[in-house]
Write an enzyme that holds these catalytic residues in place. Sequence first.
Site, short mmCIF file in Angstrom:
data_model
loop_
_atom_site.label_atom_id
_atom_site.label_comp_id
_atom_site.label_asym_id
_atom_site.label_seq_id
_atom_site.Cartn_x
_atom_site.Cartn_y
_atom_site.Cartn_z
N ASN A 152 2.64 2.75 6.00
CA ASN A 152 1.59 3.79 5.96
C ASN A 152 0.68 3.68 4.74
O ASN A 152 -0.50 4.01 4.83
CB ASN A 152 2.22 5.18 6.07
CG ASN A 152 3.23 5.45 4.99
OD1 ASN A 152 3.76 4.53 4.36
ND2 ASN A 152 3.51 6.71 4.76
N GLU A 249 13.34 5.57 -0.76
CA GLU A 249 12.28 6.55 -0.47
C GLU A 249 12.20 6.65 1.04
O GLU A 249 11.61 5.79 1.70
CB GLU A 249 10.94 6.06 -1.03
CG GLU A 249 10.88 6.04 -2.55
CD GLU A 249 10.76 7.43 -3.13
OE1 GLU A 249 10.69 8.42 -2.39
OE2 GLU A 249 10.74 7.53 -4.37
N CYS A 283 5.21 10.44 4.74
CA CYS A 283 6.62 10.82 4.69
C CYS A 283 6.84 12.26 4.27
O CYS A 283 7.75 12.92 4.75
CB CYS A 283 7.33 9.90 3.71
SG CYS A 283 6.49 9.81 2.12
N GLU A 461 10.42 7.51 -7.87
CA GLU A 461 9.32 6.64 -8.25
C GLU A 461 8.34 7.47 -9.08
O GLU A 461 8.37 8.70 -9.03
CB GLU A 461 8.63 6.08 -6.99
CG GLU A 461 9.59 5.22 -6.18
CD GLU A 461 8.92 4.36 -5.13
OE1 GLU A 461 8.26 4.92 -4.23
OE2 GLU A 461 9.05 3.12 -5.21
P1 NAD Z 1 11.23 1.21 8.65
O1 NAD Z 1 12.45 1.87 8.17
O2 NAD Z 1 11.15 0.76 10.05
O3 NAD Z 1 10.90 -0.10 7.77
C1 NAD Z 1 10.73 -0.02 6.36
C2 NAD Z 1 10.83 -1.41 5.77
O4 NAD Z 1 12.19 -1.85 5.83
C3 NAD Z 1 10.02 -2.48 6.51
O5 NAD Z 1 9.46 -3.36 5.57
C4 NAD Z 1 11.07 -3.19 7.35
O6 NAD Z 1 10.74 -4.52 7.68
C5 NAD Z 1 12.26 -3.15 6.42
N1 NAD Z 1 13.56 -3.24 7.06
C6 NAD Z 1 13.92 -2.86 8.30
N2 NAD Z 1 15.25 -3.05 8.48
C7 NAD Z 1 15.74 -3.54 7.33
C8 NAD Z 1 17.04 -3.91 6.88
N3 NAD Z 1 18.11 -3.81 7.67
N4 NAD Z 1 17.18 -4.37 5.60
C9 NAD Z 1 16.12 -4.44 4.78
N5 NAD Z 1 14.87 -4.11 5.15
C10 NAD Z 1 14.68 -3.66 6.41
O7 NAD Z 1 10.06 2.23 8.27
P2 NAD Z 1 8.52 2.17 8.69
O8 NAD Z 1 8.46 2.45 10.16
O9 NAD Z 1 7.91 0.95 8.14
O10 NAD Z 1 7.93 3.41 7.88
C11 NAD Z 1 8.02 4.73 8.31
C12 NAD Z 1 9.15 5.46 7.62
O11 NAD Z 1 9.01 5.33 6.21
C13 NAD Z 1 9.14 6.95 7.89
O12 NAD Z 1 10.46 7.40 8.12
C14 NAD Z 1 8.60 7.54 6.60
O13 NAD Z 1 8.97 8.87 6.35
C15 NAD Z 1 9.13 6.61 5.59
N6 NAD Z 1 8.33 6.64 4.35
C16 NAD Z 1 8.88 7.19 3.22
C17 NAD Z 1 8.13 7.27 2.05
C18 NAD Z 1 8.69 7.88 0.80
O14 NAD Z 1 8.15 7.63 -0.28
N7 NAD Z 1 9.75 8.67 0.86
C19 NAD Z 1 6.82 6.76 2.03
C20 NAD Z 1 6.30 6.20 3.20
C21 NAD Z 1 7.07 6.14 4.35
#
Ligand code: NAD
Length: 488
Positions: A152, A249, A283, A461
């Site tokens: 995002n 996060e 998020c 962070e």
């Molecule tokens: P996701 O969990 O699908 O993927 C996040 C990242 O993790 C990607 O780069 C992905 O390739 C990687 N990944 C996936 N499986 C993995 C594994 N087993 N080991 C290591 N890496 C792995 O999330 P998304 O769809 O990219 O993003 C949306 C989510 O992120 C939402 O739940 C949102 O709330 C959260 N988010 C949180 C914050 C925060 O600061 N708290 C900020 C932005 C987004």
Amino acid sequence: MTTLDTVPLWIDGRAADARSGRTFVTENPATGRPLADVQEAGPEDVDAAVAAARAAFPAWSRMTGTERGRILHRAAQILRSRNDAIARLEVLDTGKPISEASVVDVVSGADCLEFFAGVAPTIAGEHIDLGGAFAYTRREPLGVCAGIGAWNYPIQIACWKAAPALACGNTMVFKPSETTPVTAIELARALADAGAPPGVFNVVQGGAETGQALVGHERVAKVSLTGSVPTGRRAMAAAAATLKHVTMELGGKSPLLVFEDADIDNAVSAALNGNFYTQGEICSNGTRVFLHRRIRDAFVDAMLPRVRRMRVGDPLDPATTIGALISRAHMEKVLGYVELGLKEGARLLCGGARVTDGACADGWFVAPTVFEVQDDSLAIAREEIFGPVMTLLVFDDEDEAVVRANATPFGLAAGLFTRDLARAHRVAARLEAGTVWINDYNLTPVEMPFGGVKQSGLGRENGLAAIEHYTQRKSVFVQLGDVATPFA
Ligand code: NAD
């Protein structure tokens, strides 16, 4: 036919093709068409990136904080000077409106580099007087840190991880989300152009498999991941195998409480920011908006015309305020929640459908959507949707609102609107969240720590708090007298 050149890896100070020989495609969510081919890192590429980061670590960690800070500062200036070009790439890759990306995404990344550039020279241990002896602590970097990003806020997330890690003397291998691989390379270029030695910041591309290779790598000392709760759980479990430090996060379903004495126009503005900015893909969004029964009608009457005036359209058009969702699959997930909401008896106040008019014909656009629900147990009131879907709920008193707000496994953020000073702080203290906004929502200045409680994450962070998560303390004891011993 793609629009951009192939997106490379970045290893040891330069762009690189993957040794794996594999590529994948990233698409433009606003058109559904391929945007670029991307080099996909296999285990041998992850190894090469980690090796480069390890090789760079001794010299980088021995530099003074002032020297490292100077490089980070220059990188921030370079990012700012490239703002328009990078913002445009971010729009093509994410589908978010240029009206946001041109003033927020690159700028907030540069702010973060500047903040930690300033902090770098101040990182220090402490002195502990022990009478005839003393001790001091050294704040030492951890080593090679892995950064893993969500889709995002790609460049912002890359900066939020790289800036504190590098300021503390660590080196980094960063993996952006496979859906938004483009701009992490721009950060790598900016750092290299600013004078960061080769290997200090590396980028590997790929999805879960590449992420797993990084998290499982025995030479990686720390993992900082931004993503969903299930991914966080998996990554943390994998990191436990070699007892890595973790910052997680993760997702949320945050509450925004609007009390009966609130400034309604400001509360509406905050609810709109906290649900529809970046078409709802944030998020910390306040997706459960709790309204005191007495102001429910005034709030809804003030808000709905403003939702209807939002401009869903071509993200590159400066007049657009709602862009495209990240992918067809994600759009379908969001629309699935809309259907579920209707089936479960939620009342749809506006939106609730895909938009395919004009420039939106081939992309993944969803109209800003507002539901009202009577029952907190509905899926749309419990689960993270991560799209432009707001849920309104009505409450009668403060205690009830707090209990309902906290009735979730998430704890990323919360907000409240009231003119009552005592209530504001009383409720802020009771809300189970890493961040609480009083009379605003979703502001994340780099000076303020950000992160979740409960299942929304671990660690922080931004702010000085981030230093805790990218350094470890070494205690050094110094004897000034004779060694005491019972062994004559
Ligand atoms: P996701 O969990 O699908 O993927 C996040 C990242 O993790 C990607 O780069 C992905 O390739 C990687 N990944 C996936 N499986 C993995 C594994 N087993 N080991 C290591 N890496 C792995 O999330 P998304 O769809 O990219 O993003 C949306 C989510 O992120 C939402 O739940 C949102 O709330 C959260 N988010 C949180 C914050 C925060 O600061 N708290 C900020 C932005 C987004």
